[in-house]
Design an enzyme around this catalytic site. Structure first.
Site, PDB file in Angstrom:
ATOM      1  N   ASN A  11       0.858  -1.189   0.000  1.00  0.00           N
ATOM      2  CA  ASN A  11       0.000   0.000   0.000  1.00  0.00           C
ATOM      3  C   ASN A  11       0.894   1.238   0.000  1.00  0.00           C
ATOM      4  O   ASN A  11       1.435   1.613   1.026  1.00  0.00           O
ATOM      5  CB  ASN A  11      -0.904  -0.041   1.248  1.00  0.00           C
ATOM      6  N   LYS A  13       0.088   4.248  -0.403  1.00  0.00           N
ATOM      7  CA  LYS A  13      -0.582   5.448   0.135  1.00  0.00           C
ATOM      8  C   LYS A  13      -0.325   6.637  -0.800  1.00  0.00           C
ATOM      9  O   LYS A  13      -0.249   6.462  -2.013  1.00  0.00           O
ATOM     10  CB  LYS A  13      -0.126   5.697   1.573  1.00  0.00           C
ATOM     11  N   HIS A  97      -9.723   1.001   4.966  1.00  0.00           N
ATOM     12  CA  HIS A  97      -8.407   1.234   5.563  1.00  0.00           C
ATOM     13  C   HIS A  97      -8.541   2.221   6.719  1.00  0.00           C
ATOM     14  O   HIS A  97      -9.347   3.142   6.670  1.00  0.00           O
ATOM     15  CB  HIS A  97      -7.435   1.762   4.507  1.00  0.00           C
ATOM     16  N   GLU A  99      -6.912   4.705   7.640  1.00  0.00           N
ATOM     17  CA  GLU A  99      -6.790   6.137   7.333  1.00  0.00           C
ATOM     18  C   GLU A  99      -8.069   6.673   6.719  1.00  0.00           C
ATOM     19  O   GLU A  99      -8.422   7.837   6.910  1.00  0.00           O
ATOM     20  CB  GLU A  99      -5.567   6.360   6.422  1.00  0.00           C
ATOM     21  N   GLU A 169      -5.393  -4.773  10.808  1.00  0.00           N
ATOM     22  CA  GLU A 169      -4.368  -3.747  10.982  1.00  0.00           C
ATOM     23  C   GLU A 169      -4.679  -2.911  12.220  1.00  0.00           C
ATOM     24  O   GLU A 169      -5.508  -1.985  12.139  1.00  0.00           O
ATOM     25  CB  GLU A 169      -4.333  -2.820   9.763  1.00  0.00           C
ATOM     26  N   GLY A 175       2.248   2.597  10.614  1.00  0.00           N
ATOM     27  CA  GLY A 175       3.177   3.703  10.414  1.00  0.00           C
ATOM     28  C   GLY A 175       3.881   4.168  11.675  1.00  0.00           C
ATOM     29  O   GLY A 175       4.492   5.229  11.687  1.00  0.00           O
ATOM     30  N   SER A 215       3.292  -1.778  10.388  1.00  0.00           N
ATOM     31  CA  SER A 215       4.742  -1.774  10.589  1.00  0.00           C
ATOM     32  C   SER A 215       5.408  -3.125  10.309  1.00  0.00           C
ATOM     33  O   SER A 215       6.372  -3.497  10.974  1.00  0.00           O
ATOM     34  CB  SER A 215       5.093  -1.272  11.992  1.00  0.00           C
TER      35      SER A 215
END
Ligand code: PGA
Length: 255
Positions: A11, A13, A97, A99, A169, A175, A215
């Site tokens: 991904n 992003k 996701h 985010e 996740e 991140g 991560s």
């Protein structure tokens, strides 16, 4: 890892430029030699999809999109339909996701609509779920994750589950350099699989691939992949380096 074919997603992003993205895709193609061992999907930024497809189209790599809309066409400024994505070679989409849930405030009803429509259009859907740090600290991990699974797959038939991948996740691991321990991740994956068994059938539960994300890097991948219910990874930061991403892919079929 079990008989389920591992699946690794990269991904990207909102990273890379056109040229650097094409270069990255080319290096990933060069490092990926075993399409029978593992599915590998990259999710570049939307404007670069067609160009990246031209780099990977004769390889074993698959093209994915980071987002999709839940209508075929019309007055939806800024959105992209499944058919538009498919026209440029997209086979897989990320939905839910963290985010998009937390930064862009997508709610569970919209996520469910996106999952359902993308599946009707024959895309592979990677449904992302995961708890925040506060939710974990207050002992609500399973409750949150399972409710995201139940609502995200609410309108899905058993037959459509063949095109569904789950990505667990934990939001606090994305991140941040913090990874769930293999034991904690495995525990959540088992709970997700059990829920899939209750919603669909035991067979579907045992066939559905559940990726871990948050991560993941070349140093922690093999240990995560050695867990029975972890069927690969959705990789953010480490997918921006062909060397790291390729090392993670190799760990998936040789954990
Ligand atoms: P990360 O991102 O690997 O950088 O934590 C994972 C993701 O957001 O899918």
């Amino acid at each position: 890892m079990t008989q389920r074919k591992p699946i690794i997603g990269g991904n990207w992003k909102m990273n890379t430029g056109l040229e650097s993205g094409m270069h990255l895709a080319g290096c990933i193609v060069d490092g990926f030699t075993c399409g029978d061992c593992c599915d590998v999907v990259i999710y570049p930024p939307l404007p670069f999809l067609q160009a990246i497809e031209s780099v990977i189209d004769t390889s074993e790599l698959q093209l994915g999109a980071q987002n999709v809309w839940c209508e075929e066409s019309g007055a939806f400024t800024g959105e992209t339909s499944p058919t538009m994505l498919q026209e440029v070679g997209v086979k897989s989409v990320l939905v839910g996701h963290s985010e998009r849930r937390h930064v862009l405030h997508e709610g569970s009803a919209l996520i469910a609509q996106k999952v359902a429509f993308a599946l009707v259009k024959q895309l592979q859907v990677v449904l992302c779920v995961g708890e925040t740090f506060e939710e974990r600290e207050s002992g609500n991990t399973m409750k949150v994750v399972l409710s995201q699974i139940t609502s995200g797959l609410a309108n899905i038939s058993s037959e459509q589950m063949v095109n569904v991948v789950i990505a667990y996740e934990p939001v606090w691991a994305i991140g941040t350099g913090k990874t769930a321990s293999p034991k904690d991740a495995q525990e959540v994956h088992v709970a997700i699989r059990k829920a899939l068994g209750e919603m669909f059938t035991e067979e579907i539960a045992s066939q559905t691939r559940i990726q871990y994300g948050g991560s993941v890097n070349p140093d922690n991948a093999a240990e995560l992949f050695s867990c029975e219910d972890i069927d690969g990874a959705l990789v953010g930061g480490a997918s921006l380096s062909a060397e790291s991403f390729t090392a993670i892919v190799k760990a998936a079929y040789n954990p």
